[in-house]
Design a protein around this motif. Structure first.
Motif, PDB file in Angstrom:
ATOM      1  N   GLY A  91      -1.750  10.371   3.606  1.00 52.93           N
ATOM      2  CA  GLY A  91      -0.605  10.955   2.922  1.00 52.93           C
ATOM      3  C   GLY A  91       0.033  10.074   1.874  1.00 52.93           C
ATOM      4  O   GLY A  91       1.084  10.433   1.335  1.00 52.93           O
ATOM      5  N   ALA A  92      -0.587   8.923   1.572  1.00 48.13           N
ATOM      6  CA  ALA A  92       0.040   7.978   0.642  1.00 48.13           C
ATOM      7  C   ALA A  92      -0.672   7.905  -0.699  1.00 48.13           C
ATOM      8  O   ALA A  92      -0.489   6.940  -1.436  1.00 48.13           O
ATOM      9  N   ALA A  93      -1.472   8.912  -1.038  1.00 42.62           N
ATOM     10  CA  ALA A  93      -2.245   8.852  -2.279  1.00 42.62           C
ATOM     11  C   ALA A  93      -1.350   8.724  -3.504  1.00 42.62           C
ATOM     12  O   ALA A  93      -1.573   7.886  -4.376  1.00 42.62           O
ATOM     13  N   ALA A  94      -0.307   9.549  -3.572  1.00 44.61           N
ATOM     14  CA  ALA A  94       0.565   9.528  -4.751  1.00 44.61           C
ATOM     15  C   ALA A  94       1.308   8.207  -4.855  1.00 44.61           C
ATOM     16  O   ALA A  94       1.434   7.624  -5.945  1.00 44.61           O
ATOM     17  N   ALA A  95       1.816   7.728  -3.727  1.00 47.53           N
ATOM     18  CA  ALA A  95       2.536   6.450  -3.746  1.00 47.53           C
ATOM     19  C   ALA A  95       1.615   5.313  -4.134  1.00 47.53           C
ATOM     20  O   ALA A  95       1.998   4.420  -4.901  1.00 47.53           O
ATOM     21  N   ALA A  96       0.389   5.315  -3.614  1.00 48.40           N
ATOM     22  CA  ALA A  96      -0.565   4.265  -3.960  1.00 48.40           C
ATOM     23  C   ALA A  96      -0.895   4.289  -5.441  1.00 48.40           C
ATOM     24  O   ALA A  96      -0.999   3.246  -6.091  1.00 48.40           O
ATOM     25  N   GLU A 139     -12.834   4.580 -13.574  1.00 48.62           N
ATOM     26  CA  GLU A 139     -12.386   5.682 -12.755  1.00 48.62           C
ATOM     27  C   GLU A 139     -12.092   5.214 -11.340  1.00 48.62           C
ATOM     28  O   GLU A 139     -12.592   4.182 -10.897  1.00 48.62           O
ATOM     29  N   VAL A 140     -11.244   5.970 -10.641  1.00 54.24           N
ATOM     30  CA  VAL A 140     -10.783   5.579  -9.316  1.00 54.24           C
ATOM     31  C   VAL A 140     -11.014   6.718  -8.338  1.00 54.24           C
ATOM     32  O   VAL A 140     -10.672   7.871  -8.618  1.00 54.24           O
ATOM     33  N   VAL A 141     -11.582   6.396  -7.210  1.00 50.38           N
ATOM     34  CA  VAL A 141     -11.785   7.338  -6.120  1.00 50.38           C
ATOM     35  C   VAL A 141     -10.768   7.027  -5.030  1.00 50.38           C
ATOM     36  O   VAL A 141     -10.614   5.861  -4.640  1.00 50.38           O
ATOM     37  N   HIS A 142     -10.085   8.042  -4.528  1.00 51.61           N
ATOM     38  CA  HIS A 142      -9.142   7.850  -3.432  1.00 51.61           C
ATOM     39  C   HIS A 142      -9.870   7.905  -2.102  1.00 51.61           C
ATOM     40  O   HIS A 142     -10.791   8.699  -1.909  1.00 51.61           O
ATOM     41  N   ALA A 143      -9.435   7.070  -1.156  1.00 53.91           N
ATOM     42  CA  ALA A 143      -9.989   7.080   0.195  1.00 53.91           C
ATOM     43  C   ALA A 143      -8.884   6.739   1.181  1.00 53.91           C
ATOM     44  O   ALA A 143      -7.929   6.033   0.845  1.00 53.91           O
ATOM     45  N   THR A 144      -9.033   7.226   2.389  1.00 53.00           N
ATOM     46  CA  THR A 144      -8.006   7.070   3.422  1.00 53.00           C
ATOM     47  C   THR A 144      -8.574   6.309   4.610  1.00 53.00           C
ATOM     48  O   THR A 144      -9.715   6.554   5.030  1.00 53.00           O
ATOM     49  N   TRP A 145      -7.776   5.399   5.133  1.00 56.03           N
ATOM     50  CA  TRP A 145      -8.190   4.673   6.329  1.00 56.03           C
ATOM     51  C   TRP A 145      -8.579   5.652   7.436  1.00 56.03           C
ATOM     52  O   TRP A 145      -7.860   6.616   7.703  1.00 56.03           O
ATOM     53  N   ALA A 146      -9.691   5.386   8.091  1.00 60.21           N
ATOM     54  CA  ALA A 146     -10.100   6.242   9.203  1.00 60.21           C
ATOM     55  C   ALA A 146      -9.317   5.930  10.462  1.00 60.21           C
ATOM     56  O   ALA A 146      -9.160   6.785  11.330  1.00 60.21           O
ATOM     57  N   ARG A 147      -8.818   4.723  10.567  1.00 61.31           N
ATOM     58  CA  ARG A 147      -8.100   4.294  11.759  1.00 61.31           C
ATOM     59  C   ARG A 147      -6.612   4.408  11.542  1.00 61.31           C
ATOM     60  O   ARG A 147      -6.078   3.912  10.541  1.00 61.31           O
ATOM     61  N   ALA A 148      -5.938   5.048  12.465  1.00 57.95           N
ATOM     62  CA  ALA A 148      -4.490   5.212  12.350  1.00 57.95           C
ATOM     63  C   ALA A 148      -3.788   3.863  12.446  1.00 57.95           C
ATOM     64  O   ALA A 148      -4.260   2.948  13.115  1.00 57.95           O
ATOM     65  N   GLY A 149      -2.656   3.762  11.759  1.00 54.12           N
ATOM     66  CA  GLY A 149      -1.860   2.548  11.855  1.00 54.12           C
ATOM     67  C   GLY A 149      -2.162   1.510  10.794  1.00 54.12           C
ATOM     68  O   GLY A 149      -1.483   0.487  10.730  1.00 54.12           O
ATOM     69  N   ARG A 150      -3.170   1.735   9.965  1.00 51.85           N
ATOM     70  CA  ARG A 150      -3.457   0.769   8.907  1.00 51.85           C
ATOM     71  C   ARG A 150      -2.523   1.037   7.735  1.00 51.85           C
ATOM     72  O   ARG A 150      -2.561   2.098   7.123  1.00 51.85           O
ATOM     73  N   GLY A 151      -1.676   0.062   7.407  1.00 51.35           N
ATOM     74  CA  GLY A 151      -0.685   0.269   6.368  1.00 51.35           C
ATOM     75  C   GLY A 151      -1.012  -0.389   5.049  1.00 51.35           C
ATOM     76  O   GLY A 151      -0.320  -0.167   4.054  1.00 51.35           O
TER      77      GLY A 151
END
Length: 501
Positions: free
Chosen positions: A456-461, A473-485
């Motif tokens: 949920g932090a794509a826009a902020a990042a 160019e930039v590809v967005h990716a999300t941590w698979a493990r919860a809690g990684r900030g």
């Protein structure tokens, strides 16, 4: 963040699509036939040319040798960091299937360097011939559209503000002129490109009359890879995994010119002195004599011309770092050239200068580490042998020292200098992170930056990541493990350009 930021599903790199002006399309200064000319079709040149062509650029690869692959090789080992770079290009798994995975290296009987603890998908040294590396990279380059020109020699080059003009001797004695935006010399120890630039190659021969043999053994060595020294001789043994073994050795009492033939009995004698046995050596398919230099060019860039691999640095074979360092040179340079030529670099000259700034210290460190191993092997006086015993004892007993040595040799521990005040992770290699979209190194196959952020932090990042850190160019990716900030911006070569907690 600049206009090249996209979501993962919208980003399509490596197809030639471009959102900005292509410098390579500019036809000033007499026009261009290609964006980049790469001289030398060894591993370094093949990886570099393939990367640039995969980015949609016009690439000509000039090689003096005829087309085809030989069955003999000097390089034999691919380290973890290089395998990660090949994984980011989709060819690592195929290469791994061609060789043997070795998790430890024994030095002088006492010290064992253990690669099994590396935080990598490839926690080992892969023993495979150089020609296998060239095979997979040559196919990749051809599929990407590289223009191969075999049996073609570079005779002269001149550069101006718009590009480089290369004069070539083609097969049959025909001459031609190639106009490009940039040229890269990956043409080895006796680099024609380096000579035409007039750049010095300071250094010296540190050891002479080393012998090399590819043979079969009747008895398998206890350690798959071992370096032993005794009685004024040292020998290195490693398997290719197909029944053949590579032996390199040196005898202090025998110094002969490189041109003098090597007999099997000479190799047997060195192996017996250093290892206490010749393992029933027989049926040599290759015998050679060579000397080992330690040299490094002062500048990896001269205007629009760059040097990479053995054209820029040469060192002892100890540690098997030569081919690996060249491949990592190519991985560092290719995305930077592509960013500049596709109009994605905020500061093109600074980005191109960063190739020398980052890779020259690495080349110098490899000279030191490989030279250190070689000098330990050559120890002759009681004081030198005592030093060797102390060093190997420390490597065997002190885990932090051993881990640092493994990180240096494998390339996993290499990091680039970060700006003052940068996050502690900036400049470090990114491991193969588990992401919701897949493995990091699978995403890097797009040839783009990867912005890793919490859910949920794509826009902020995107707002936080500085535009100056992005050159493509930039590809967005999300941590698979919860809690990684932590948010990471990973460069196309797998190093962290920017990070924030």
């Amino acid at each position: 963040m600049n206009r090249t930021l996209h979501t993962g599903t919208d980003t399509d790199t490596g197809t030639g699509a471009d959102t900005g002006p292509q410098e390579g399309a500019h036809r000033g200064g007499g026009g261009t036939e290609a964006d980049v000319a790469v001289v030398g079709a060894g591993p370094t040149g093949l990886l570099l040319a393939g990367d640039l062509a995969a980015a949609g650029l016009r690439v000509t690869l000039v090689e003096r040798r005829p087309a085809g692959t030989g069955n003999l090789t000097r390089a034999f080992g691919v380290h973890a960091r290089t395998l990660e770079a090949l994984d980011a290009r989709g060819v690592a798994d195929e290469l791994v299937d061609t060789g043997s995975r070795l998790t430890r290296l024994r030095l002088f009987g006492r010290a064992r360097l253990d690669f099994s603890g590396l935080r990598s998908r490839f926690p080992y040294l892969l023993v495979t011939p150089q020609y296998e590396v060239e095979r997979v990279l040559r196919r990749r380059a051809a599929e990407a559209g590289v223009d191969f020109r075999y049996e073609t020699a570079l005779r002269h080059l001149r550069q101006d503000a718009e590009g480089v003009t290369a004069e070539l001797d083609a097969p049959g004695g025909g001459a031609s002129v190639l106009r490009v935006r940039y040229l890269v010399g990956a043409d080895g120890l006796r680099s024609t490109v380096r000579g035409l630039l007039g750049l010095p190659f300071p250094g010296e021969a540190v050891i002479r009359s080393m012998v090399l043999a590819d043979v079969r053994f009747t008895r398998e060595p206890e350690d798959l890879v071992a370096v032993q020294a005794a009685d004024g001789a040292f020998a290195f043994v490693a398997p290719f995994g197909d029944g053949w073994y590579r032996v390199m050795g040196w005898d202090r009492d025998r110094e002969a010119p490189d041109s003098e033939p090597v007999g099997l009995e000479e190799v047997r004698g060195i192996l017996r002195r250093a290892h206490g046995t010749d393992y029933g050596m027989h049926d040599p398919r290759w015998l050679s004599r060579f000397h080992s230099d330690e040299r490094q060019v002062p500048a990896y860039r001269a205007g629009r011309v760059f040097l990479a691999g053995d054209a820029a640095h040469i060192h002892s074979p100890a540690g098997g770092q030569g081919m690996n360092t060249g491949l990592q040179d190519a991985a560092n340079l290719s995305w930077k050239l592509a960013a500049v030529l596709r109009g994605h670099a905020p500061d093109p000259e600074a980005l191109l200068d960063s190739y020398h700034a980052e890779r020259h210290p690495v080349g110098r460190a490899v000279l030191r580490s490989s030279g250190g191993i070689l000098r330990l092997a050559m120890a002759d006086t009681p004081a030198q042998r005592a030093l060797r015993a102390a060093v190997t004892g420390l490597l065997g007993a002190a885990r932090p020292v051993s881990d640092r040595a493994v990180g240096q040799i494998s390339g996993v521990g290499i990091r680039y200098r970060a700006p003052r005040g940068a996050h502690r992770l900036t400049g470090r290699r990114a491991p193969d992170l588990a992401l919701e979209e897949g493995r990091l190194y699978e995403l890097l196959r797009k040839g783009a930056f990867v912005l890793v952020h919490p859910p949920g932090a794509a826009a902020a990042a995107a707002r936080c990541a500085p535009a100056s850190a992005v050159a493509g160019e930039v590809v967005h990716a999300t941590w698979a493990r919860a809690g990684r900030g932590t948010t990471l911006l990973v460069r196309p070569d797998g190093y962290i350009a920017w990070a924030a907690d």
